[in-house]
Design a protein around this motif. Structure first.
Motif, PDB file in Angstrom:
ATOM      1  N   LEU A   2       0.808  -1.223   0.000  1.00  0.00           N
ATOM      2  CA  LEU A   2       0.000   0.000   0.000  1.00  0.00           C
ATOM      3  C   LEU A   2       0.840   1.271   0.000  1.00  0.00           C
ATOM      4  O   LEU A   2       1.700   1.462   0.870  1.00  0.00           O
ATOM      5  CB  LEU A   2      -0.897   0.018   1.233  1.00  0.00           C
ATOM      6  N   SER A   3       0.565   2.143  -0.939  1.00  0.00           N
ATOM      7  CA  SER A   3       1.047   3.517  -0.835  1.00  0.00           C
ATOM      8  C   SER A   3       0.281   4.182   0.299  1.00  0.00           C
ATOM      9  O   SER A   3      -0.916   3.947   0.475  1.00  0.00           O
ATOM     10  CB  SER A   3       0.800   4.285  -2.133  1.00  0.00           C
ATOM     11  N   SER A   4       0.961   5.016   1.089  1.00  0.00           N
ATOM     12  CA  SER A   4       0.294   5.596   2.244  1.00  0.00           C
ATOM     13  C   SER A   4       1.011   6.857   2.700  1.00  0.00           C
ATOM     14  O   SER A   4       2.225   6.996   2.515  1.00  0.00           O
ATOM     15  CB  SER A   4       0.252   4.578   3.396  1.00  0.00           C
ATOM     16  N   VAL A   5       0.265   7.763   3.311  1.00  0.00           N
ATOM     17  CA  VAL A   5       0.858   8.945   3.938  1.00  0.00           C
ATOM     18  C   VAL A   5       1.496   8.505   5.252  1.00  0.00           C
ATOM     19  O   VAL A   5       0.822   7.950   6.119  1.00  0.00           O
ATOM     20  CB  VAL A   5      -0.197  10.027   4.195  1.00  0.00           C
ATOM     21  N   LYS A   6       2.791   8.734   5.375  1.00  0.00           N
ATOM     22  CA  LYS A   6       3.516   8.349   6.574  1.00  0.00           C
ATOM     23  C   LYS A   6       3.246   9.341   7.695  1.00  0.00           C
ATOM     24  O   LYS A   6       3.609  10.520   7.602  1.00  0.00           O
ATOM     25  CB  LYS A   6       5.023   8.299   6.283  1.00  0.00           C
ATOM     26  N   VAL A   7       2.581   8.867   8.746  1.00  0.00           N
ATOM     27  CA  VAL A   7       2.399   9.658   9.962  1.00  0.00           C
ATOM     28  C   VAL A   7       3.443   9.173  10.954  1.00  0.00           C
ATOM     29  O   VAL A   7       3.552   7.975  11.226  1.00  0.00           O
ATOM     30  CB  VAL A   7       0.982   9.483  10.536  1.00  0.00           C
ATOM     31  N   TYR A   8       4.204  10.080  11.483  1.00  0.00           N
ATOM     32  CA  TYR A   8       5.322   9.699  12.351  1.00  0.00           C
ATOM     33  C   TYR A   8       4.818   9.468  13.778  1.00  0.00           C
ATOM     34  O   TYR A   8       5.023  10.266  14.694  1.00  0.00           O
ATOM     35  CB  TYR A   8       6.419  10.763  12.279  1.00  0.00           C
ATOM     36  N   THR A   9       4.166   8.318  13.937  1.00  0.00           N
ATOM     37  CA  THR A   9       3.522   7.983  15.207  1.00  0.00           C
ATOM     38  C   THR A   9       4.535   7.812  16.336  1.00  0.00           C
ATOM     39  O   THR A   9       4.245   8.178  17.481  1.00  0.00           O
ATOM     40  CB  THR A   9       2.689   6.707  15.060  1.00  0.00           C
ATOM     41  N   GLU A  10       5.686   7.257  16.028  1.00  0.00           N
ATOM     42  CA  GLU A  10       6.707   7.120  17.069  1.00  0.00           C
ATOM     43  C   GLU A  10       7.113   8.499  17.589  1.00  0.00           C
ATOM     44  O   GLU A  10       7.222   8.723  18.802  1.00  0.00           O
ATOM     45  CB  GLU A  10       7.934   6.379  16.534  1.00  0.00           C
ATOM     46  N   GLN A  11       7.308   9.448  16.658  1.00  0.00           N
ATOM     47  CA  GLN A  11       7.674  10.807  17.047  1.00  0.00           C
ATOM     48  C   GLN A  11       6.537  11.487  17.809  1.00  0.00           C
ATOM     49  O   GLN A  11       6.780  12.251  18.752  1.00  0.00           O
ATOM     50  CB  GLN A  11       8.042  11.627  15.808  1.00  0.00           C
ATOM     51  N   MET A  12       5.290  11.224  17.418  1.00  0.00           N
ATOM     52  CA  MET A  12       4.157  11.784  18.151  1.00  0.00           C
ATOM     53  C   MET A  12       4.170  11.304  19.606  1.00  0.00           C
ATOM     54  O   MET A  12       3.992  12.095  20.541  1.00  0.00           O
ATOM     55  CB  MET A  12       2.836  11.384  17.478  1.00  0.00           C
ATOM     56  N   GLY A  13       4.389  10.000  19.776  1.00  0.00           N
ATOM     57  CA  GLY A  13       4.429   9.452  21.126  1.00  0.00           C
ATOM     58  C   GLY A  13       5.588   9.996  21.937  1.00  0.00           C
ATOM     59  O   GLY A  13       5.436  10.362  23.111  1.00  0.00           O
ATOM     60  N   GLN A  14       6.752  10.063  21.311  1.00  0.00           N
ATOM     61  CA  GLN A  14       7.936  10.582  22.002  1.00  0.00           C
ATOM     62  C   GLN A  14       7.763  12.055  22.367  1.00  0.00           C
ATOM     63  O   GLN A  14       8.130  12.483  23.468  1.00  0.00           O
ATOM     64  CB  GLN A  14       9.169  10.392  21.136  1.00  0.00           C
ATOM     65  N   SER A  15       7.184  12.840  21.447  1.00  0.00           N
ATOM     66  CA  SER A  15       6.966  14.265  21.710  1.00  0.00           C
ATOM     67  C   SER A  15       5.995  14.460  22.869  1.00  0.00           C
ATOM     68  O   SER A  15       6.177  15.364  23.698  1.00  0.00           O
ATOM     69  CB  SER A  15       6.429  14.961  20.462  1.00  0.00           C
ATOM     70  N   ALA A  16       4.965  13.617  22.934  1.00  0.00           N
ATOM     71  CA  ALA A  16       4.007  13.711  24.038  1.00  0.00           C
ATOM     72  C   ALA A  16       4.688  13.413  25.364  1.00  0.00           C
ATOM     73  O   ALA A  16       4.451  14.112  26.370  1.00  0.00           O
ATOM     74  CB  ALA A  16       2.849  12.754  23.803  1.00  0.00           C
ATOM     75  N   ALA A  17       5.537  12.382  25.382  1.00  0.00           N
ATOM     76  CA  ALA A  17       6.252  12.034  26.610  1.00  0.00           C
ATOM     77  C   ALA A  17       7.181  13.170  27.043  1.00  0.00           C
ATOM     78  O   ALA A  17       7.208  13.564  28.219  1.00  0.00           O
ATOM     79  CB  ALA A  17       7.038  10.738  26.398  1.00  0.00           C
ATOM     80  N   GLU A  18       7.925  13.714  26.101  1.00  0.00           N
ATOM     81  CA  GLU A  18       8.859  14.804  26.424  1.00  0.00           C
ATOM     82  C   GLU A  18       8.118  16.054  26.894  1.00  0.00           C
ATOM     83  O   GLU A  18       8.552  16.744  27.821  1.00  0.00           O
ATOM     84  CB  GLU A  18       9.715  15.121  25.194  1.00  0.00           C
ATOM     85  N   LEU A  19       6.973  16.335  26.264  1.00  0.00           N
ATOM     86  CA  LEU A  19       6.180  17.500  26.641  1.00  0.00           C
ATOM     87  C   LEU A  19       5.648  17.352  28.069  1.00  0.00           C
ATOM     88  O   LEU A  19       5.661  18.314  28.858  1.00  0.00           O
ATOM     89  CB  LEU A  19       5.022  17.671  25.653  1.00  0.00           C
ATOM     90  N   LEU A  20       5.184  16.148  28.406  1.00  0.00           N
ATOM     91  CA  LEU A  20       4.674  15.921  29.758  1.00  0.00           C
ATOM     92  C   LEU A  20       5.782  16.068  30.798  1.00  0.00           C
ATOM     93  O   LEU A  20       5.573  16.687  31.847  1.00  0.00           O
ATOM     94  CB  LEU A  20       4.040  14.536  29.857  1.00  0.00           C
ATOM     95  N   ILE A  21       6.964  15.524  30.511  1.00  0.00           N
ATOM     96  CA  ILE A  21       8.073  15.615  31.470  1.00  0.00           C
ATOM     97  C   ILE A  21       8.462  17.082  31.688  1.00  0.00           C
ATOM     98  O   ILE A  21       8.741  17.505  32.816  1.00  0.00           O
ATOM     99  CB  ILE A  21       9.291  14.798  30.990  1.00  0.00           C
ATOM    100  N   LYS A  22       8.464  17.876  30.623  1.00  0.00           N
ATOM    101  CA  LYS A  22       8.761  19.313  30.766  1.00  0.00           C
ATOM    102  C   LYS A  22       7.723  19.989  31.656  1.00  0.00           C
ATOM    103  O   LYS A  22       8.046  20.864  32.456  1.00  0.00           O
ATOM    104  CB  LYS A  22       8.798  19.976  29.385  1.00  0.00           C
ATOM    105  N   GLN A  23       6.452  19.595  31.498  1.00  0.00           N
ATOM    106  CA  GLN A  23       5.396  20.169  32.320  1.00  0.00           C
ATOM    107  C   GLN A  23       5.614  19.830  33.794  1.00  0.00           C
ATOM    108  O   GLN A  23       5.396  20.665  34.685  1.00  0.00           O
ATOM    109  CB  GLN A  23       4.026  19.650  31.884  1.00  0.00           C
ATOM    110  N   LEU A  24       6.035  18.604  34.073  1.00  0.00           N
ATOM    111  CA  LEU A  24       6.238  18.179  35.453  1.00  0.00           C
ATOM    112  C   LEU A  24       7.348  18.992  36.115  1.00  0.00           C
ATOM    113  O   LEU A  24       7.320  19.220  37.329  1.00  0.00           O
ATOM    114  CB  LEU A  24       6.578  16.683  35.507  1.00  0.00           C
ATOM    115  N   ASP A  25       8.323  19.411  35.317  1.00  0.00           N
ATOM    116  CA  ASP A  25       9.472  20.157  35.849  1.00  0.00           C
ATOM    117  C   ASP A  25       9.270  21.672  35.838  1.00  0.00           C
ATOM    118  O   ASP A  25      10.090  22.407  36.386  1.00  0.00           O
ATOM    119  CB  ASP A  25      10.732  19.823  35.033  1.00  0.00           C
TER     120      ASP A  25
END
Length: 330
Positions: free
Chosen positions: A285-308
């Motif tokens: 299948l041809s498909s639009v690549k959504v960078y789900t790993e990066q989305m998950g990692q960005s969410a984790a990093e954003l939350l850790i910044k909020q905690l600090d």
């Protein structure tokens, strides 16, 4: 690219079972546990390999998924995001607790923070905020609720798909999309992909409403929508279809194969998300690549910044996409 054999070895099943599960073979009798092992193996093998687990315990982070564990196996997009979140949190030394749709959320209050994956009603968001004030959402824009979130871009890739079809000489373009509701039965807004698709083609005087069909983002829905299209538009079929997620595209491929319609010779397909299953369909299948790993990692990093942080300023992180061309499109 991981092979069927690689996935089979990691999931501890046969090559044939992997192939049938990745193609959502409805005739295969296999447990949800086995399916989960196969899908998680396929997704993890497509991730970057530099995982370093941090053994320093920094606290507990909860992950809330809007699907049930079984529903998550029908849409690897959300499973892939969850794996990206878990991978990053483990690298940072956090313990991870998962909550699926049908799990009680009462213990969220004692987590350091919560990453919420999917789409929720106002009532659900209000309840989550009461249980834990340290929240980051993934795949839902929650800035209006003063909550940070991570999103993917929709407008640019839709234009890229349509432009690719037209550059290939395909001007009769249709779309399969889905309508979603929250787990408490609140109907969500129209899929932004279909909104951008409709708007862009209308600007070119090339929108055909009879070729825009709406289902529910599952393989079976993709199958049923193609069956409907072939019945209602037998003498007026499009030359190309944009399909709003990979799961629907797998079902669409099955229906087209049964109808003896060749892909891409008679009908070109491009789907959205580019989860691991796209590499194992026939044709691929041809498909639009959504960078789900990066989305998950960005969410984790954003939350850790909020905690600090002394002061939390809500923000939206938008992750770009790219178009991956394979054998289902010209």
């Amino acid at each position: 690219m991981a092979t069927i054999k690689d996935i089979a070895q990691l999931a501890k099943v046969s090559n044939a079972t992997v192939s049938r599960v990745l193609n959502y073979d409805q005739s295969l009798s296999v447990s949800d546990e086995t399916r989960q092992r196969i899908f998680e193996a396929a997704e993890s093998l497509s991730y970057t390999k530099n995982t370093k687990k941090n053994n320093n315990h920094r606290g507990r982070i909860a992950i809330v998924e809007w699907y049930t564990a079984t529903e998550e196996l029908e849409d690897l997009y959300y499973l892939s995001i969850r794996l990206g979140v878990e991978k990053k949190l483990q690298e940072l030394g956090f313990e991870v607790t998962r909550f699926f749709q049908n799990d009680p959320f009462d213990t969220l209050y004692d987590a350091a923070g919560v990453i919420v994956i999917g789409k929720y009603s106002l009532g659900q968001i209000t309840r989550l905020k009461k249980l834990n004030r340290n929240l980051v959402f993934v795949d839902m824009n929650t800035l209006d609720y003063e909550i940070s979130c991570v999103m993917t871009d929709f407008k640019t890739p839709v234009k890229a798909v349509v432009d690719h079809f037209m550059a290939s000489g395909l001007t009769k373009i249709g779309m399969l999309t889905g309508q979603e509701s929250t787990s408490d039965n609140v109907k969500l807004d129209t899929d932004p992909r279909s909104t951008h698709f409709k708007h862009y083609l209308k600007k070119q005087n090339n929108f055909h409403p009879e070729w825009l069909l709406t289902g529910d983002f599952t393989p079976e829905s993709g199958y049923q929508l193609i069956t409907q299209l072939l019945h209602e538009q037998a003498e007026n079929l499009p030359e190309a279809l944009f399909i709003a997620n990979d799961a629907m595209a797998v079902g669409a491929l099955r229906a087209l194969h049964e109808a003896a319609i060749k892909v891409p010779e008679q009908l070109s397909l491009i789907s959205f998300n580019d989860t691991s299953i796209c590499q194992y369909t026939f044709p691929t299948l041809s498909s639009v690549k959504v960078y789900t790993e990066q989305m998950g990692q960005s969410a984790a990093e954003l939350l850790i910044k909020q905690l600090d942080a002394e002061q939390v300023i809500p923000q939206v992180i938008t992750i770009g996409t790219s178009l991956t061309l394979r054998n289902s499109s010209k």
